[in-house]
Design a protein around this motif. Structure first.
Motif, PDB file in Angstrom:
ATOM      1  N   VAL A 110      42.254  18.621  33.654  1.00  0.00           N
ATOM      2  CA  VAL A 110      41.586  18.923  34.917  1.00  0.00           C
ATOM      3  C   VAL A 110      42.665  19.124  35.973  1.00  0.00           C
ATOM      4  CG1 VAL A 110      39.929  18.143  36.630  1.00  0.00           C
ATOM      5  CG2 VAL A 110      39.618  17.529  34.225  1.00  0.00           C
ATOM      6  N   VAL A 111      42.735  20.318  36.524  1.00  0.00           N
ATOM      7  CA  VAL A 111      43.796  20.673  37.471  1.00  0.00           C
ATOM      8  C   VAL A 111      43.194  20.721  38.873  1.00  0.00           C
ATOM      9  CG1 VAL A 111      45.638  22.297  38.031  1.00  0.00           C
ATOM     10  CG2 VAL A 111      44.853  22.074  35.658  1.00  0.00           C
ATOM     11  N   THR A 112      43.659  19.833  39.742  1.00  0.00           N
ATOM     12  CA  THR A 112      43.183  19.803  41.125  1.00  0.00           C
ATOM     13  C   THR A 112      44.339  20.135  42.072  1.00  0.00           C
ATOM     14  OG1 THR A 112      43.565  17.408  41.152  1.00  0.00           O
ATOM     15  CG2 THR A 112      41.324  18.156  40.716  1.00  0.00           C
ATOM     16  N   GLY A 113      43.987  20.444  43.297  1.00  0.00           N
ATOM     17  CA  GLY A 113      44.986  20.806  44.296  1.00  0.00           C
ATOM     18  C   GLY A 113      44.462  21.900  45.202  1.00  0.00           C
ATOM     19  N   PRO A 114      45.157  22.196  46.285  1.00  0.00           N
ATOM     20  CA  PRO A 114      44.668  23.174  47.266  1.00  0.00           C
ATOM     21  C   PRO A 114      44.781  24.606  46.764  1.00  0.00           C
ATOM     22  CG  PRO A 114      46.862  22.433  47.863  1.00  0.00           C
ATOM     23  CD  PRO A 114      46.438  21.592  46.696  1.00  0.00           C
ATOM     24  N   ASN A 115      44.043  25.482  47.417  1.00  0.00           N
ATOM     25  CA  ASN A 115      44.242  26.914  47.204  1.00  0.00           C
ATOM     26  C   ASN A 115      45.665  27.291  47.606  1.00  0.00           C
ATOM     27  OD1 ASN A 115      41.614  27.783  46.287  1.00  0.00           O
ATOM     28  ND2 ASN A 115      40.872  27.356  48.352  1.00  0.00           N
ATOM     29  N   MET A 116      46.185  28.335  46.991  1.00  0.00           N
ATOM     30  CA  MET A 116      47.540  28.837  47.258  1.00  0.00           C
ATOM     31  C   MET A 116      48.613  27.970  46.611  1.00  0.00           C
ATOM     32  SD  MET A 116      47.008  31.511  49.189  1.00  0.00           S
ATOM     33  CE  MET A 116      48.629  31.829  49.891  1.00  0.00           C
ATOM     34  N   LYS A 119      47.174  26.925  41.074  1.00  0.00           N
ATOM     35  CA  LYS A 119      46.316  26.517  39.956  1.00  0.00           C
ATOM     36  C   LYS A 119      45.997  27.691  39.040  1.00  0.00           C
ATOM     37  CE  LYS A 119      42.837  24.715  42.158  1.00  0.00           C
ATOM     38  NZ  LYS A 119      43.208  25.022  43.559  1.00  0.00           N
ATOM     39  N   SER A 120      45.562  28.808  39.619  1.00  0.00           N
ATOM     40  CA  SER A 120      45.193  29.971  38.805  1.00  0.00           C
ATOM     41  C   SER A 120      46.397  30.528  38.051  1.00  0.00           C
ATOM     42  CB  SER A 120      44.573  31.060  39.690  1.00  0.00           C
ATOM     43  OG  SER A 120      43.360  30.608  40.263  1.00  0.00           O
ATOM     44  N   THR A 121      47.555  30.540  38.700  1.00  0.00           N
ATOM     45  CA  THR A 121      48.770  31.000  38.024  1.00  0.00           C
ATOM     46  C   THR A 121      49.078  30.118  36.831  1.00  0.00           C
ATOM     47  OG1 THR A 121      49.682  31.872  40.089  1.00  0.00           O
ATOM     48  CG2 THR A 121      51.238  31.435  38.307  1.00  0.00           C
ATOM     49  N   PHE A 122      48.926  28.812  36.985  1.00  0.00           N
ATOM     50  CA  PHE A 122      49.189  27.874  35.890  1.00  0.00           C
ATOM     51  C   PHE A 122      48.245  28.123  34.727  1.00  0.00           C
ATOM     52  CE2 PHE A 122      48.471  23.611  33.980  1.00  0.00           C
ATOM     53  CZ  PHE A 122      49.744  23.419  33.467  1.00  0.00           C
ATOM     54  N   ALA A 242      42.725  14.718  30.640  1.00  0.00           N
ATOM     55  CA  ALA A 242      43.912  14.358  31.414  1.00  0.00           C
ATOM     56  C   ALA A 242      43.826  15.005  32.790  1.00  0.00           C
ATOM     57  CB  ALA A 242      45.178  14.812  30.697  1.00  0.00           C
ATOM     58  N   ASN A 243      44.344  14.338  33.807  1.00  0.00           N
ATOM     59  CA  ASN A 243      44.324  14.851  35.177  1.00  0.00           C
ATOM     60  C   ASN A 243      45.697  15.385  35.562  1.00  0.00           C
ATOM     61  OD1 ASN A 243      41.602  14.259  35.904  1.00  0.00           O
ATOM     62  ND2 ASN A 243      42.144  12.098  36.087  1.00  0.00           N
ATOM     63  N   LEU A 244      45.711  16.611  36.073  1.00  0.00           N
ATOM     64  CA  LEU A 244      46.928  17.233  36.588  1.00  0.00           C
ATOM     65  C   LEU A 244      46.651  17.686  38.015  1.00  0.00           C
ATOM     66  CD1 LEU A 244      47.945  19.506  33.552  1.00  0.00           C
ATOM     67  CD2 LEU A 244      48.773  17.210  34.071  1.00  0.00           C
ATOM     68  N   CYS A 245      47.680  17.746  38.835  1.00  0.00           N
ATOM     69  CA  CYS A 245      47.503  18.207  40.206  1.00  0.00           C
ATOM     70  C   CYS A 245      48.706  19.041  40.635  1.00  0.00           C
ATOM     71  CB  CYS A 245      47.305  17.033  41.170  1.00  0.00           C
ATOM     72  SG  CYS A 245      48.737  15.934  41.307  1.00  0.00           S
ATOM     73  N   MET A 246      48.460  19.932  41.586  1.00  0.00           N
ATOM     74  CA  MET A 246      49.518  20.763  42.152  1.00  0.00           C
ATOM     75  C   MET A 246      50.141  19.997  43.316  1.00  0.00           C
ATOM     76  SD  MET A 246      49.053  23.204  40.078  1.00  0.00           S
ATOM     77  CE  MET A 246      50.428  24.166  40.706  1.00  0.00           C
ATOM     78  N   ARG A 247      51.443  19.819  43.269  1.00  0.00           N
ATOM     79  CA  ARG A 247      52.116  19.024  44.291  1.00  0.00           C
ATOM     80  C   ARG A 247      52.251  19.805  45.600  1.00  0.00           C
ATOM     81  NH1 ARG A 247      57.619  16.706  42.948  1.00  0.00           N
ATOM     82  NH2 ARG A 247      57.174  15.718  44.964  1.00  0.00           N
TER      83      ARG A 247
END
Length: 360
Positions: A110-116, A119-122, A242-247
């Motif tokens: 599960v990938v969370t984080g803001p737009n820009m 996330k989509s690139t990943f 598993a949880n992932l996030c964009m820093r």
């Protein structure tokens, strides 16, 4: 006067002869064309692998999916042309959860984080790496180990089909349905913002149920990007999630996207900051900040944690829905009534009797 006509006749004669010879050598010409096409593809892949520092992946029949230092080939080239570096990221969807876990299937990230933030690139870069690996190409990564993928399913972006009466959300649901009905344990699934086209609770409920179905029924390796932070709590109950996030970081009140993927869940979406970067009027941005501060005064984490603990999993819901209903006095009394044979007074008396029984 006849020179033009004679020249045209000669051209047609030469062309007809060439066409006849070509048809007689169709098999040889087709073989040469296929050979040149194969050489062209292999040469192009070899050239970009050497120029962009791609590596040879390990491809086998396992359920592994481990990418170290993965990169998006198109985005990386676009950044390189502007003299900017691409931030590589790891991705591990291998279904190895622990020694005490006998669960089979791939991991859902599960990938969370803001737009820009990327996330989509990943999501897309890992899908592209899987495709490149299976056509025999080197891949844009430092290391890659990929179990063969039977099918790649993607639900990314927003589009509609108004000519057929399908809204953006309807198209999203149709594509999601196709994934849930077809994906297998050996598939790779990338989902971006499922449920965003409807009301908040509707969208969250759909995304929640889709996540459970992917984990319990499809058991596919999957990347699930979302702004519903409540879904990150499912990791407490779903062992392969598993949880992932964009820093991101704040610098003097400004949001800075690091484009790095880290373990854990994002605590906010930075939507107001992105709206400001997009050029919304300052008054609108400031008003949005004020409203957001008021909405965030209520802590939503505890209710969500209780919801995760209270709600049964998808598989349990199926078994419960299939079980016959136990004896219910009110239902029994209601089934005994025949409205077609009752007078209005008898119907009213029956209604009062049912109400009295319910109250007692």
């Amino acid at each position: 006067a006849n020179a033009g006509d004679e020249a045209l006749a000669l051209e047609r004669t030469v062309f007809d002869e060439l066409a006849a010879q070509s048809q007689g050598r169709a098999v040889e010409i087709e073989a040469v064309a296929k050979a040149l096409a194969a050489v062209d593809v292999l040469a192009a892949l070899a050239e970009i692998a050497a120029d962009a520092n791609w590596v040879r992946p390990k491809v086998d029949d396992s359920l592994d999916f481990e990418i170290v230092g993965g990169r998006h080939p198109v985005v990386e080239e676009a950044l390189r042309s502007r003299g900017e570096p691409f931030v590589p990221n790891d991705c591990d969807l291998t279904g190895k959860i622990g020694k005490n876990c006998s669960e089979s299937g791939g991991r859902i990230a599960v990938v969370t984080g803001p737009n820009m933030a990327g996330k989509s690139t990943f999501l897309r870069q890992n899908a592209l790496i899987a495709v490149l690996a299976q056509i025999g190409s080197f891949v844009p990564a430092t290391k890659a180990h990929i179990g063969v993928v039977d099918r790649l399913f993607s639900r990314v972006g927003a589009s509609d089909d108004l000519a057929r009466g399908r809204s953006t959300f309807m198209v999203e649901m149709v594509e999601t349905a196709a994934i849930l009905n077809q994906a297998s344990e050996k598939s790779l699934v990338i989902l971006d913002e499922i449920g965003r086209g409807t009301a908040t609770y509707d969208g969250l409920s759909i995304a929640w149920a889709v996540m459970e179905h992917l984990h319990e029924a499809n058991r596919a390796r999957a990347l699930f990007a979302t702004h519903f932070h409540e879904l990150t709590h499912l990791g407490q109950r779903l062992p392969r999630l598993a949880n992932l996030c964009m820093r991101v970081t704040d610098w003097n009140g400004e949001v800075v996207f690091l484009h790095e993927v880290a373990k854990g869940a994002a605590d906010r979406s930075y939507g107001v900051q992105v709206a400001r970067l997009a050029g919304l009027p300052a008054k609108v941005v400031e008003r949005a900040r004020h409203i957001l501060a008021e909405l965030e005064q209520t802590d939503r984490r505890a209710p969500v944690a209780r919801l995760v603990a209270d709600l049964p999993l998808f598989a349990i819901l199926e078994s419960q829905s299939a079980a016959p209903a136990k004896g219910d006095p009110l239902r029994t009394a209601l089934d005994a009534l025949n409205p077609d044979e009752m007078t209005p007074r008898a119907a009213l008396d029956a209604l009062y009797a049912l109400k009295k029984a319910a109250d007692s």
